[in-house]
Design a protein around this motif. Structure first.
Motif, PDB file in Angstrom:
ATOM      1  N   LEU A 137       9.176 -29.614 -30.498  1.00  0.00           N
ATOM      2  CA  LEU A 137      10.007 -29.822 -31.687  1.00  0.00           C
ATOM      3  C   LEU A 137       9.602 -28.919 -32.845  1.00  0.00           C
ATOM      4  N   LEU A 138       8.397 -28.360 -32.801  1.00  0.00           N
ATOM      5  CA  LEU A 138       7.982 -27.411 -33.832  1.00  0.00           C
ATOM      6  C   LEU A 138       8.595 -26.030 -33.628  1.00  0.00           C
ATOM      7  N   GLY A 139       9.078 -25.769 -32.414  1.00  0.00           N
ATOM      8  CA  GLY A 139       9.683 -24.474 -32.107  1.00  0.00           C
ATOM      9  C   GLY A 139      11.185 -24.572 -31.980  1.00  0.00           C
ATOM     10  N   ASP A 140      11.787 -23.468 -31.549  1.00  0.00           N
ATOM     11  CA  ASP A 140      13.242 -23.434 -31.392  1.00  0.00           C
ATOM     12  C   ASP A 140      13.669 -23.511 -29.928  1.00  0.00           C
ATOM     13  N   GLY A 141      12.715 -23.798 -29.049  1.00  0.00           N
ATOM     14  CA  GLY A 141      13.032 -23.934 -27.631  1.00  0.00           C
ATOM     15  C   GLY A 141      12.778 -22.692 -26.818  1.00  0.00           C
ATOM     16  N   ARG A 142      12.590 -21.545 -27.482  1.00  0.00           N
ATOM     17  CA  ARG A 142      12.331 -20.305 -26.747  1.00  0.00           C
ATOM     18  C   ARG A 142      10.852 -20.230 -26.385  1.00  0.00           C
ATOM     19  N   HIS A 143      10.572 -19.937 -25.127  1.00  0.00           N
ATOM     20  CA  HIS A 143       9.195 -19.841 -24.659  1.00  0.00           C
ATOM     21  C   HIS A 143       9.140 -18.972 -23.422  1.00  0.00           C
ATOM     22  N   VAL A 144       7.935 -18.654 -22.976  1.00  0.00           N
ATOM     23  CA  VAL A 144       7.764 -17.659 -21.911  1.00  0.00           C
ATOM     24  C   VAL A 144       7.959 -18.269 -20.527  1.00  0.00           C
ATOM     25  N   VAL A 145       7.323 -19.392 -20.259  1.00  0.00           N
ATOM     26  CA  VAL A 145       7.370 -20.006 -18.930  1.00  0.00           C
ATOM     27  C   VAL A 145       8.417 -21.110 -18.924  1.00  0.00           C
ATOM     28  N   GLY A 146       9.406 -21.001 -18.051  1.00  0.00           N
ATOM     29  CA  GLY A 146      10.456 -22.010 -17.982  1.00  0.00           C
ATOM     30  C   GLY A 146      10.064 -23.175 -17.093  1.00  0.00           C
ATOM     31  N   LEU A 147      10.759 -24.292 -17.251  1.00  0.00           N
ATOM     32  CA  LEU A 147      10.480 -25.468 -16.432  1.00  0.00           C
ATOM     33  C   LEU A 147      10.660 -25.169 -14.954  1.00  0.00           C
ATOM     34  N   ASP A 148      11.678 -24.396 -14.601  1.00  0.00           N
ATOM     35  CA  ASP A 148      11.915 -24.101 -13.188  1.00  0.00           C
ATOM     36  C   ASP A 148      10.727 -23.378 -12.569  1.00  0.00           C
ATOM     37  N   VAL A 149      10.115 -22.472 -13.325  1.00  0.00           N
ATOM     38  CA  VAL A 149       8.931 -21.763 -12.834  1.00  0.00           C
ATOM     39  C   VAL A 149       7.776 -22.737 -12.658  1.00  0.00           C
ATOM     40  N   ALA A 150       7.602 -23.642 -13.605  1.00  0.00           N
ATOM     41  CA  ALA A 150       6.523 -24.625 -13.517  1.00  0.00           C
ATOM     42  C   ALA A 150       6.722 -25.555 -12.327  1.00  0.00           C
ATOM     43  N   VAL A 151       7.970 -25.965 -12.077  1.00  0.00           N
ATOM     44  CA  VAL A 151       8.251 -26.849 -10.946  1.00  0.00           C
ATOM     45  C   VAL A 151       7.994 -26.135  -9.629  1.00  0.00           C
ATOM     46  N   GLU A 152       8.422 -24.882  -9.528  1.00  0.00           N
ATOM     47  CA  GLU A 152       8.163 -24.117  -8.311  1.00  0.00           C
ATOM     48  C   GLU A 152       6.663 -23.911  -8.113  1.00  0.00           C
ATOM     49  N   THR A 153       5.950 -23.706  -9.203  1.00  0.00           N
ATOM     50  CA  THR A 153       4.491 -23.579  -9.107  1.00  0.00           C
ATOM     51  C   THR A 153       3.870 -24.878  -8.628  1.00  0.00           C
ATOM     52  N   MET A 154       4.392 -25.996  -9.105  1.00  0.00           N
ATOM     53  CA  MET A 154       3.919 -27.291  -8.621  1.00  0.00           C
ATOM     54  C   MET A 154       4.129 -27.407  -7.115  1.00  0.00           C
ATOM     55  N   ARG A 155       5.291 -27.003  -6.650  1.00  0.00           N
ATOM     56  CA  ARG A 155       5.574 -27.075  -5.208  1.00  0.00           C
ATOM     57  C   ARG A 155       4.586 -26.231  -4.418  1.00  0.00           C
ATOM     58  N   GLN A 156       4.360 -25.005  -4.868  1.00  0.00           N
ATOM     59  CA  GLN A 156       3.446 -24.114  -4.165  1.00  0.00           C
ATOM     60  C   GLN A 156       2.011 -24.645  -4.210  1.00  0.00           C
ATOM     61  N   THR A 157       1.624 -25.163  -5.349  1.00  0.00           N
ATOM     62  CA  THR A 157       0.274 -25.707  -5.491  1.00  0.00           C
ATOM     63  C   THR A 157       0.076 -26.910  -4.578  1.00  0.00           C
ATOM     64  N   GLY A 158       1.070 -27.775  -4.509  1.00  0.00           N
ATOM     65  CA  GLY A 158       0.988 -28.915  -3.607  1.00  0.00           C
ATOM     66  C   GLY A 158       0.915 -28.496  -2.153  1.00  0.00           C
ATOM     67  N   ARG A 159       1.664 -27.452  -1.811  1.00  0.00           N
ATOM     68  CA  ARG A 159       1.634 -26.942  -0.437  1.00  0.00           C
ATOM     69  C   ARG A 159       0.248 -26.401  -0.090  1.00  0.00           C
ATOM     70  N   ASP A 160      -0.380 -25.723  -1.045  1.00  0.00           N
ATOM     71  CA  ASP A 160      -1.675 -25.095  -0.793  1.00  0.00           C
ATOM     72  C   ASP A 160      -2.853 -26.063  -0.920  1.00  0.00           C
ATOM     73  N   MET A 161      -2.637 -27.192  -1.577  1.00  0.00           N
ATOM     74  CA  MET A 161      -3.721 -28.148  -1.819  1.00  0.00           C
ATOM     75  C   MET A 161      -4.190 -28.787  -0.512  1.00  0.00           C
ATOM     76  N   SER A 162      -5.490 -28.904  -0.350  1.00  0.00           N
ATOM     77  CA  SER A 162      -6.038 -29.558   0.834  1.00  0.00           C
ATOM     78  C   SER A 162      -5.556 -31.009   0.907  1.00  0.00           C
ATOM     79  N   HIS A 163      -5.318 -31.474   2.122  1.00  0.00           N
ATOM     80  CA  HIS A 163      -4.882 -32.868   2.302  1.00  0.00           C
ATOM     81  C   HIS A 163      -5.943 -33.839   1.797  1.00  0.00           C
ATOM     82  N   ARG A 164      -7.182 -33.383   1.673  1.00  0.00           N
ATOM     83  CA  ARG A 164      -8.259 -34.255   1.198  1.00  0.00           C
ATOM     84  C   ARG A 164      -8.006 -34.715  -0.231  1.00  0.00           C
ATOM     85  N   TYR A 165      -7.190 -33.968  -0.968  1.00  0.00           N
ATOM     86  CA  TYR A 165      -6.930 -34.284  -2.369  1.00  0.00           C
ATOM     87  C   TYR A 165      -5.513 -34.824  -2.585  1.00  0.00           C
TER      88      TYR A 165
END
Length: 462
Positions: free
Chosen positions: A419-447
């Motif tokens: 709310l302090l900004g105007d909504g413009r930023h470098v990393v978009g939500l879609d990129v963060a979500v895709e990164t979450m997917r990749q990170t989950g795929r790479d994460m050991s099943h132990r975690y």
């Protein structure tokens, strides 16, 4: 709550708020609610085929994560309860818990006229070949033959699907007026409508809801979700004692709340936000009634932020609906493109998703534009990437309860920054979500909810 058939989700499709936020029981949406729904579905199939009356034995096989941490999550109890015809939406939690304890002691549990014994529940914690880490097989036998057998996948948030069913389910029942597969597409819908209004995303979500339910059904359903959240939170603020399980974790929320009340600034105190989240998750850990938001393990974040920011149970109805509908769009995008299952993506998929949804909802209520809402959700996700799921003792207690408290504070911080900004930023939500997917795929099943790594193996259980 609506009792209509839940929407079936395709990749990128909107998930109804009344499905994403569903009333169930603790301690886990994937390990308790999902297996219970699976057992109920299996029973319904037997009844429909006329085989229910011919069953003389049931077998339940828990695979993967459902086996690894099933006792702590009450999984066998839930599966048996489903076979008995109990629905997590309406069941008294006291009717569910305790079955495995009885079986383990040599007793039996009746499913209609059939006795279920300890040997009828089988455990395969190393099995990971069913299409999802959370899988359960139900087998009905009669007259010396297998009458029916089905394997179900509990894919997070209480959602289940049959093994072999597409990972992104078929289209919703009936057309939706607004389809989007990503946040960028959702923002384009907002732009096409000429809207940078803070209620634009909620409007789109509501119109999708109205394609499936009546206006009164939507409103009453959202009211029921909020009412259940409030009741759960307030129970947690007044309930003392020790959480179930061998860790003997003391409940802290009620004690902390009493201290804030005695201090004289309970509602205004910044600590109250954390206490609210802990209150919900202590109720969940005790096996009580709770709302998936979007999962049980992350159930405290959204109610805590709403209760704290909107004025508690006196929150304005319009604000409650805008918050929940906006949060639903973010949860839908994450579920479609990554995961809300701790067994699939670690705790980033559960608490991280809840934090993003809460940040988005709060930003909308506080007048944020669609771009600011997207920014808030992205900030929340970005700072949960890589978060593991390593519950000590297989119980949804340590570190889960405190983790919800911290994530609630993060959601508020993310909304304030956006709310302090105007909504413009470098990393978009879609990129963060895709990164979450990749990170989950790479994460050991132990975690990932198996309790084979992290805190789960480094904390000495007393």
């Amino acid at each position: 709550m609506s009792t209509l058939t839940p929407l079936r989700v395709e990749r990128g499709a909107y998930v109804s708020a009344l499905d994403l936020f569903s009333v169930g029981i603790g301690p886990s949406s994937s390990h308790t609610v999902g297996p219970m729904r699976a057992g109920l579905r299996f029973r319904g199939m037997l009844a429909a085929s006329g085989e229910l009356a011919h069953v003389d034995r049931y077998e339940i096989v828990l695979h993967g994560s459902l086996a690894a941490t099933g006792v702590g999550h009450g999984t066998p109890d839930a599966a048996i309860a489903g076979l008995r015809g109990l629905d997590p939406l309406t069941v008294d939690p006291g009717e569910v818990h305790g079955s495995w304890q009885l079986l383990d002691a040599g007793g039996e549990v009746r499913v209609d006229r059939v006795a279920v014994r300890r040997g009828d529940v089988q455990w395969e914690p190393r099995a990971r070949d069913h299409g999802h880490p959370n899988a359960v097989t139900f087998r009905a036998l009669g007259g010396g033959r297998v009458l029916e057998e089905r394997t179900y996948l509990s894919v997070g948030g209480g959602f289940i699907r049959d093994k072999g069913e597409p990972a992104r389910d078929s289209a919703p029942v009936g057309p939706l007026p607004h389809r989007f597969s990503s946040m960028s597409e959702l923002l384009e819908l907002c732009r096409a409508a000429g809207g940078d209004h803070p209620g634009e995303i909620a409007r789109i979500a509501r119109e999708n809801e109205l394609a499936q339910r009546t206006a009164s059904g939507v409103d009453e359903g959202l009211d029921a979700v909020w009412r259940s959240m409030v009741e759960c939170l307030e129970r947690g603020l007044s309930t003392h004692g020790v959480l179930p399980g061998r860790l003997a974790v003391p409940r802290r929320a009620a004690r902390a709340w009493a201290a804030l009340v005695e201090r004289g600034d309970a509602v205004a105190a910044p600590e109250s936000l954390s206490v609210y989240a802990m209150a919900v998750n202590e109720e969940n850990a005790s096996g009580g009634r709770v709302v998936t938001a979007p999962t049980n393990g992350a159930a405290g974040v959204i109610p805590a932020v709403m209760y704290h920011a909107l004025g508690g149970r006196s929150a304005a109805r319009a604000d409650v609906h805008r918050f929940l509908l906006t949060a639903t769009t973010v949860g839908s995008i994450i579920k479609a493109n990554a995961s809300i299952s701790g067994a699939e993506g670690g705790c980033q998929a559960e608490v991280g998703s809840a934090c993003a949804m809460a940040a988005a909802g709060l930003t909308a209520v506080r007048g944020g534009t669609p771009l600011q809402i997207e920014n808030a959700a992205e900030i929340a996700i970005e700072h949960h990437l890589g978060l593991t799921c390593d519950p000590v003792g297989g119980l949804v207690q340590i570190p889960c309860i405190e983790r919800n408290a911290v994530a609630a504070a993060t959601a508020v911080t993310a909304a304030r920054l956006a709310l302090l900004g105007d909504g413009r930023h470098v990393v978009g939500l879609d990129v963060a979500v895709e990164t979450m997917r990749q990170t989950g795929r790479d994460m050991s099943h132990r975690y990932k909810e198996t309790s084979e790594g992290g805190l789960a193996v480094n904390v000495v259980e007393c």
